[in-house]
Design a protein around this motif. Structure first.
Motif, PDB file in Angstrom:
ATOM      1  N   THR A   1      -7.082 -35.482   5.192  1.00  0.00           N
ATOM      2  CA  THR A   1      -7.037 -34.059   5.368  1.00  0.00           C
ATOM      3  C   THR A   1      -5.783 -33.670   6.245  1.00  0.00           C
ATOM      4  O   THR A   1      -5.911 -34.118   7.459  1.00  0.00           O
ATOM      5  CB  THR A   1      -8.338 -33.541   5.937  1.00  0.00           C
ATOM      6  OG1 THR A   1      -9.379 -33.437   5.124  1.00  0.00           O
ATOM      7  CG2 THR A   1      -8.148 -31.798   6.161  1.00  0.00           C
TER       8      THR A   1
ATOM      9  N   ASP B   1     -12.187 -26.437  -9.905  1.00  0.00           N
ATOM     10  CA  ASP B   1     -12.156 -25.635  -8.948  1.00  0.00           C
ATOM     11  C   ASP B   1     -11.096 -24.773  -8.559  1.00  0.00           C
ATOM     12  O   ASP B   1     -10.925 -23.626  -7.868  1.00  0.00           O
ATOM     13  CB  ASP B   1     -12.287 -26.474  -7.771  1.00  0.00           C
ATOM     14  CG  ASP B   1     -13.619 -27.241  -7.476  1.00  0.00           C
ATOM     15  OD1 ASP B   1     -14.551 -26.663  -8.054  1.00  0.00           O
ATOM     16  OD2 ASP B   1     -13.847 -28.147  -6.768  1.00  0.00           O
TER      17      ASP B   1
ATOM     18  N   HIS C   1      -6.804 -21.945   5.557  1.00  0.00           N
ATOM     19  CA  HIS C   1      -7.242 -22.691   4.277  1.00  0.00           C
ATOM     20  C   HIS C   1      -6.796 -24.387   4.694  1.00  0.00           C
ATOM     21  O   HIS C   1      -6.513 -24.692   5.819  1.00  0.00           O
ATOM     22  CB  HIS C   1      -6.048 -22.778   2.915  1.00  0.00           C
ATOM     23  CG  HIS C   1      -4.667 -22.925   3.668  1.00  0.00           C
ATOM     24  ND1 HIS C   1      -3.831 -21.904   3.737  1.00  0.00           N
ATOM     25  CD2 HIS C   1      -3.907 -23.967   3.809  1.00  0.00           C
ATOM     26  CE1 HIS C   1      -2.588 -22.180   3.937  1.00  0.00           C
ATOM     27  NE2 HIS C   1      -2.743 -23.553   4.255  1.00  0.00           N
ATOM     28  N   THR C   2      -7.503 -25.356   4.045  1.00  0.00           N
ATOM     29  CA  THR C   2      -7.469 -26.929   4.218  1.00  0.00           C
ATOM     30  C   THR C   2      -6.430 -27.331   3.244  1.00  0.00           C
ATOM     31  O   THR C   2      -6.193 -27.069   2.323  1.00  0.00           O
ATOM     32  CB  THR C   2      -8.747 -27.397   4.037  1.00  0.00           C
ATOM     33  OG1 THR C   2      -9.832 -26.825   4.873  1.00  0.00           O
ATOM     34  CG2 THR C   2      -8.757 -29.104   4.421  1.00  0.00           C
TER      35      THR C   2
ATOM     36  N   ARG D   1     -19.084 -24.356  -2.023  1.00  0.00           N
ATOM     37  CA  ARG D   1     -18.280 -24.045  -3.088  1.00  0.00           C
ATOM     38  C   ARG D   1     -16.913 -24.019  -2.725  1.00  0.00           C
ATOM     39  O   ARG D   1     -16.435 -23.518  -1.702  1.00  0.00           O
ATOM     40  CB  ARG D   1     -18.850 -22.831  -3.985  1.00  0.00           C
ATOM     41  CG  ARG D   1     -20.230 -22.617  -4.449  1.00  0.00           C
ATOM     42  CD  ARG D   1     -20.490 -21.589  -5.135  1.00  0.00           C
ATOM     43  NE  ARG D   1     -20.968 -20.749  -4.102  1.00  0.00           N
ATOM     44  CZ  ARG D   1     -21.089 -19.314  -4.072  1.00  0.00           C
ATOM     45  NH1 ARG D   1     -20.666 -18.841  -5.327  1.00  0.00           N
ATOM     46  NH2 ARG D   1     -21.638 -18.534  -3.125  1.00  0.00           N
ATOM     47  N   ARG D   2     -16.025 -24.661  -3.503  1.00  0.00           N
ATOM     48  CA  ARG D   2     -14.617 -24.691  -3.391  1.00  0.00           C
ATOM     49  C   ARG D   2     -13.594 -23.824  -4.363  1.00  0.00           C
ATOM     50  O   ARG D   2     -13.966 -24.066  -5.732  1.00  0.00           O
ATOM     51  CB  ARG D   2     -14.169 -26.257  -3.424  1.00  0.00           C
ATOM     52  CG  ARG D   2     -12.859 -26.445  -2.851  1.00  0.00           C
ATOM     53  CD  ARG D   2     -12.627 -27.849  -2.806  1.00  0.00           C
ATOM     54  NE  ARG D   2     -12.434 -28.586  -4.076  1.00  0.00           N
ATOM     55  CZ  ARG D   2     -12.419 -29.882  -4.441  1.00  0.00           C
ATOM     56  NH1 ARG D   2     -12.338 -30.757  -3.252  1.00  0.00           N
ATOM     57  NH2 ARG D   2     -12.536 -30.511  -5.681  1.00  0.00           N
ATOM     58  N   GLN D   3     -12.561 -23.352  -3.836  1.00  0.00           N
ATOM     59  CA  GLN D   3     -11.727 -22.835  -4.594  1.00  0.00           C
ATOM     60  C   GLN D   3     -10.222 -23.410  -4.173  1.00  0.00           C
ATOM     61  O   GLN D   3      -9.791 -23.339  -3.006  1.00  0.00           O
ATOM     62  CB  GLN D   3     -11.427 -21.395  -4.437  1.00  0.00           C
ATOM     63  CG  GLN D   3     -10.296 -20.412  -5.208  1.00  0.00           C
ATOM     64  CD  GLN D   3     -10.859 -20.603  -6.613  1.00  0.00           C
ATOM     65  OE1 GLN D   3     -11.504 -20.189  -7.081  1.00  0.00           O
ATOM     66  NE2 GLN D   3      -9.578 -21.033  -7.471  1.00  0.00           N
ATOM     67  N   ILE D   4      -9.506 -24.014  -5.240  1.00  0.00           N
ATOM     68  CA  ILE D   4      -8.399 -24.565  -5.093  1.00  0.00           C
ATOM     69  C   ILE D   4      -7.300 -23.651  -5.257  1.00  0.00           C
ATOM     70  O   ILE D   4      -7.411 -22.827  -6.312  1.00  0.00           O
ATOM     71  CB  ILE D   4      -8.203 -25.909  -6.148  1.00  0.00           C
ATOM     72  CG1 ILE D   4      -9.040 -26.970  -5.505  1.00  0.00           C
ATOM     73  CG2 ILE D   4      -6.686 -26.153  -5.766  1.00  0.00           C
ATOM     74  CD1 ILE D   4      -8.975 -28.135  -6.499  1.00  0.00           C
TER      75      ILE D   4
ATOM     76  N   TYR E   1      -6.982 -25.395  -0.310  1.00  0.00           N
ATOM     77  CA  TYR E   1      -8.310 -24.882  -0.845  1.00  0.00           C
ATOM     78  C   TYR E   1      -9.026 -24.244   0.183  1.00  0.00           C
ATOM     79  O   TYR E   1      -8.778 -24.349   1.485  1.00  0.00           O
ATOM     80  CB  TYR E   1      -9.353 -26.095  -1.441  1.00  0.00           C
ATOM     81  CG  TYR E   1      -9.783 -27.046  -0.506  1.00  0.00           C
ATOM     82  CD1 TYR E   1     -11.105 -26.597   0.045  1.00  0.00           C
ATOM     83  CD2 TYR E   1      -9.208 -28.408  -0.180  1.00  0.00           C
ATOM     84  CE1 TYR E   1     -11.542 -27.863   0.885  1.00  0.00           C
ATOM     85  CE2 TYR E   1      -9.632 -29.158   0.653  1.00  0.00           C
ATOM     86  CZ  TYR E   1     -10.739 -29.103   1.109  1.00  0.00           C
ATOM     87  OH  TYR E   1     -11.363 -29.684   2.078  1.00  0.00           O
ATOM     88  N   LYS E   2      -9.968 -23.404  -0.082  1.00  0.00           N
ATOM     89  CA  LYS E   2     -10.960 -22.861   0.809  1.00  0.00           C
ATOM     90  C   LYS E   2     -12.442 -22.957   0.227  1.00  0.00           C
ATOM     91  O   LYS E   2     -12.470 -23.156  -1.011  1.00  0.00           O
ATOM     92  CB  LYS E   2     -10.770 -21.096   0.734  1.00  0.00           C
ATOM     93  CG  LYS E   2      -9.193 -20.863   1.429  1.00  0.00           C
ATOM     94  CD  LYS E   2      -9.179 -19.339   1.426  1.00  0.00           C
ATOM     95  CE  LYS E   2     -10.271 -18.443   2.418  1.00  0.00           C
ATOM     96  NZ  LYS E   2      -9.775 -18.744   3.738  1.00  0.00           N
ATOM     97  N   THR E   3     -13.095 -23.029   1.101  1.00  0.00           N
ATOM     98  CA  THR E   3     -14.428 -23.268   0.861  1.00  0.00           C
ATOM     99  C   THR E   3     -15.581 -21.936   1.494  1.00  0.00           C
ATOM    100  O   THR E   3     -15.394 -21.352   2.422  1.00  0.00           O
ATOM    101  CB  THR E   3     -14.903 -24.572   1.454  1.00  0.00           C
ATOM    102  OG1 THR E   3     -14.888 -24.567   2.996  1.00  0.00           O
ATOM    103  CG2 THR E   3     -14.341 -25.689   0.655  1.00  0.00           C
TER     104      THR E   3
ATOM    105  N   HIS F   1     -11.168 -31.086 -10.089  1.00  0.00           N
ATOM    106  CA  HIS F   1     -10.277 -30.228  -9.379  1.00  0.00           C
ATOM    107  C   HIS F   1      -9.976 -28.989 -10.378  1.00  0.00           C
ATOM    108  O   HIS F   1      -9.710 -27.800 -10.020  1.00  0.00           O
ATOM    109  CB  HIS F   1      -8.904 -31.244  -9.268  1.00  0.00           C
ATOM    110  CG  HIS F   1      -8.875 -32.229  -8.357  1.00  0.00           C
ATOM    111  ND1 HIS F   1      -8.867 -33.565  -8.657  1.00  0.00           N
ATOM    112  CD2 HIS F   1      -9.508 -32.133  -6.923  1.00  0.00           C
ATOM    113  CE1 HIS F   1      -9.060 -34.223  -7.482  1.00  0.00           C
ATOM    114  NE2 HIS F   1      -9.535 -33.356  -6.447  1.00  0.00           N
TER     115      HIS F   1
END
Length: 260
Positions: free
Chosen positions: A60, A206, A114-115, A89-92, A82-84, A203
């Motif tokens: 990361t 997501d 975001h990450t 649950r993750r949204q890329i 992405y955000k979680t 991926h």
């Protein structure tokens, strides 16, 4: 637990205070997709750059909520933002490819929303946040470039929102693959209509807001129509015109874009 660039072992990250690759010899600057710099702009970026950072796949770079003291340009490899949600649950949000500038949001707002994670081994050019103000005060051309890159990011997110909100599953998938293919070709990563990518079906799910089962079935439709194949991380576009038609893709010709 994910590992960040701050708490990785020496085997997982390498950073140097001196330039490994001088900006004048940057392998990306010779690509047609990137605009030419003036001599003074190139000298400034050379002084702006503090070193390079190497991360392994899965590391990361920046975690949601971090206050990052650095900005980065991806020199090689693949990353994603992405955000979680609290339940995992993750949204890329988007993929980061060579030439992309990252960390601006965390630098401006002092907290990342975001990450950013490495999909493959990556090398990044590192820029200290405290020097960003001098870029805006002394280099108006580069200042416009940073603004342009932020606007481009907004445009890409607009298109992603359109996909998730209104495109059908197969339109979403075709549009994403077409977008990746065009970007890979601009970066000279495509050979014989094929390129290697580290992304997998999870991926894709997501990114597109689909279940893993629905993602698999949607890909199968494109396989069965003879439009693409995707084996051993090699994505081949067998019929670009049909892929663009399914995606309703009208990307046009990409103008030369900035690279910091």
């Amino acid at each position: 637990m994910q590992v960040t660039a701050q708490d990785k072992s020496p085997a997982q990250t390498k950073a140097g205070s001196s330039h490994k690759i001088p900006c004048t010899e940057c392998p990306l600057r010779g690509l047609k997709i990137f605009r030419d710099f003036t001599e003074s702009e190139l000298q400034f970026v050379e002084s702006f750059k503090s070193g390079e950072l190497t991360l392994e796949a899965g590391a990361t770079l920046l975690r949601e909520g971090d206050d990052s003291p650095r900005l980065y340009t991806l020199l090689s490899g693949w990353m994603f933002r992405y955000k979680t949600l609290p339940d995992g649950r993750r949204q890329i949000l988007n993929l980061v490819l060579p030439g992309d500038f990252v960390g601006l949001q965390a630098s401006v707002f002092h907290e990342a929303q975001h990450t950013i994670e490495a999909l493959s081994e990556v090398v990044l050019c590192v820029f200290p946040r405290e020097k960003l103000s001098s870029l805006f005060s002394t280099q108006p051309g580069l200042a416009f470039d940073v603004t342009w890159l932020a606007a481009r990011e907004e445009r890409m997110l607009d298109d992603n929102l359109l996909s998730i909100g209104r495109r059908t599953a197969i339109e979403r998938m075709a549009n994403l693959i077409m977008h990746l293919f065009r970007r890979a070709r601009e970066l000279r990563l495509v050979r014989d209509m094929a390129f290697t990518t580290p992304i997998n079906q999870q991926h894709l799910a997501d990114m597109l807001g689909l279940s893993l089962v629905h993602t698999n079935k949607t890909l199968r439709k494109l396989y069965d129509r003879g439009i693409i194949s995707w084996r051993d991380k090699i994505l081949t576009v067998k019929d670009e015109a049909r892929l663009a038609a399914v995606a309703k893709f009208d990307g046009g010709n990409s103008p030369p874009r900035p690279i910091i």
